[in-house]
Design an enzyme around this catalytic site. Structure first.
Site, short mmCIF file in Angstrom:
data_model
loop_
_atom_site.label_atom_id
_atom_site.label_comp_id
_atom_site.label_asym_id
_atom_site.label_seq_id
_atom_site.Cartn_x
_atom_site.Cartn_y
_atom_site.Cartn_z
N TYR A 62 50.51 -9.74 50.74
CA TYR A 62 49.73 -8.66 51.36
C TYR A 62 50.26 -8.37 52.76
O TYR A 62 50.46 -7.21 53.14
CB TYR A 62 48.26 -9.06 51.42
CG TYR A 62 47.38 -8.15 52.24
CD1 TYR A 62 46.92 -6.95 51.73
CD2 TYR A 62 47.02 -8.51 53.54
CE1 TYR A 62 46.10 -6.12 52.48
CE2 TYR A 62 46.20 -7.69 54.30
CZ TYR A 62 45.75 -6.50 53.77
OH TYR A 62 44.95 -5.68 54.53
N SER A 115 47.84 -3.82 59.20
CA SER A 115 47.02 -5.00 59.46
C SER A 115 47.69 -5.87 60.50
O SER A 115 48.92 -5.87 60.63
CB SER A 115 46.84 -5.80 58.17
OG SER A 115 46.28 -7.07 58.43
#
Length: 255
Positions: free
Chosen positions: A160, A146
């Protein structure tokens, strides 16, 4: 589009919705045989498999919880059984945020769940799949990281982001470990993509603030990520590419 993916066996984890579903459909369009993995979203996965079949492709459904070691073993075994014992491409797409949590509210249980869902299960899929690819002397692994791995996340998503940073790091390390067996390992790093992920965890105000940082001045779509998976899976197109993190973010980050 290169046709060297025709007939290849591809396992996409988390393929029922979002980026995983778009990748699964894209692989089928170029003639690959696709194992569509799902956990809770069986109906959505069935729709993906139906779309693949309607387009003349071949798909099999494999259900299971990626946070379960036993399920991971079964998912890989079922994929191999369905497609003659081969596995040419593994897309480690499954993962998730599990809520926006402030530092003050961290619990050991939550931290462990984030790491299991975004880190441990990918390592376990590698453990199950790499021996198969070593025997074949060929294979491609594509992890999904990401943009948060680069900027550290925010808004309660820091754990995360850290987990995705782990994915980016092990992608480079694994690439070096398996390159001698004809296996390439790369990663796709999406920016802000309109998927159920953001429907669940981001407000419209948060999405508008993110969009303001994107030079293209719009959010991306799952289909706009799919071509990068095909590129990395194709030896004809990316045969000299390994250990790379490919950013798909509309210019939001230009490393």
């Amino acid at each position: 589009m290169s046709m060297d993916l025709e007939g290849k066996v591809v396992l996409v984890t988390g393929a029922s919705t979002g980026i995983g579903a778009a990748a699964a459909r894209a692989f089928a369009r170029v003639g690959a045989k696709v194992a569509v993995h799902y956990n809770a979203s069986r109906e959505a996965a069935e729709k993906v498999a139906a779309d693949i079949g309607a387009a003349g492709g071949e798909a099999t459904l494999v259900g299971g919880d990626v946070t379960s070691e036993a399920d991971i073993k079964r998912i890989v075994a079922q994929t191999l059984a369905a497609f003659g014992g081969r596995l040419d491409v593994l897309v480690n797409n499954a993962g998730g945020l599990l809520g926006r949590i402030r530092i003050e509210d961290y619990t050991v249980e939550h931290i462990q769940k984030v790491l299991m869902l975004n880190c441990t299960q990918i390592a376990l899929f590698m453990r199950e799949v790499v021996p198969v690819m070593r025997r074949q002397k060929s294979g491609n692994v594509i992890n999904v990281t990401s943009i948060a791995a680069r900027h550290g996340g925010g808004g309660g998503a820091i754990l995360y982001a850290g987990a995705k940073g782990w994915v980016s790091t092990v992608t480079r390390g694994w690439a070096k470990e398996v390159v001698g067996d004809g296996i390439r390992v790369n990663a796709v790093s999406p920016g802000v993509i309109t998927t159920p992920f953001h429907d669940r965890y981001s407000t419209q105000a948060q999405l508008a603030a993110m969009q303001a940082t994107v030079p293209m001045n719009r959010l991306g779509t799952a289909d706009e990520c799919a071509g990068t998976f095909l590129y990395l899976a194709s030896d004809a197109m990316s045969g000299y590419v390994t250990g790379q993190i490919i950013e798909v973010n509309g210019g939001q980050l230009m490393p």
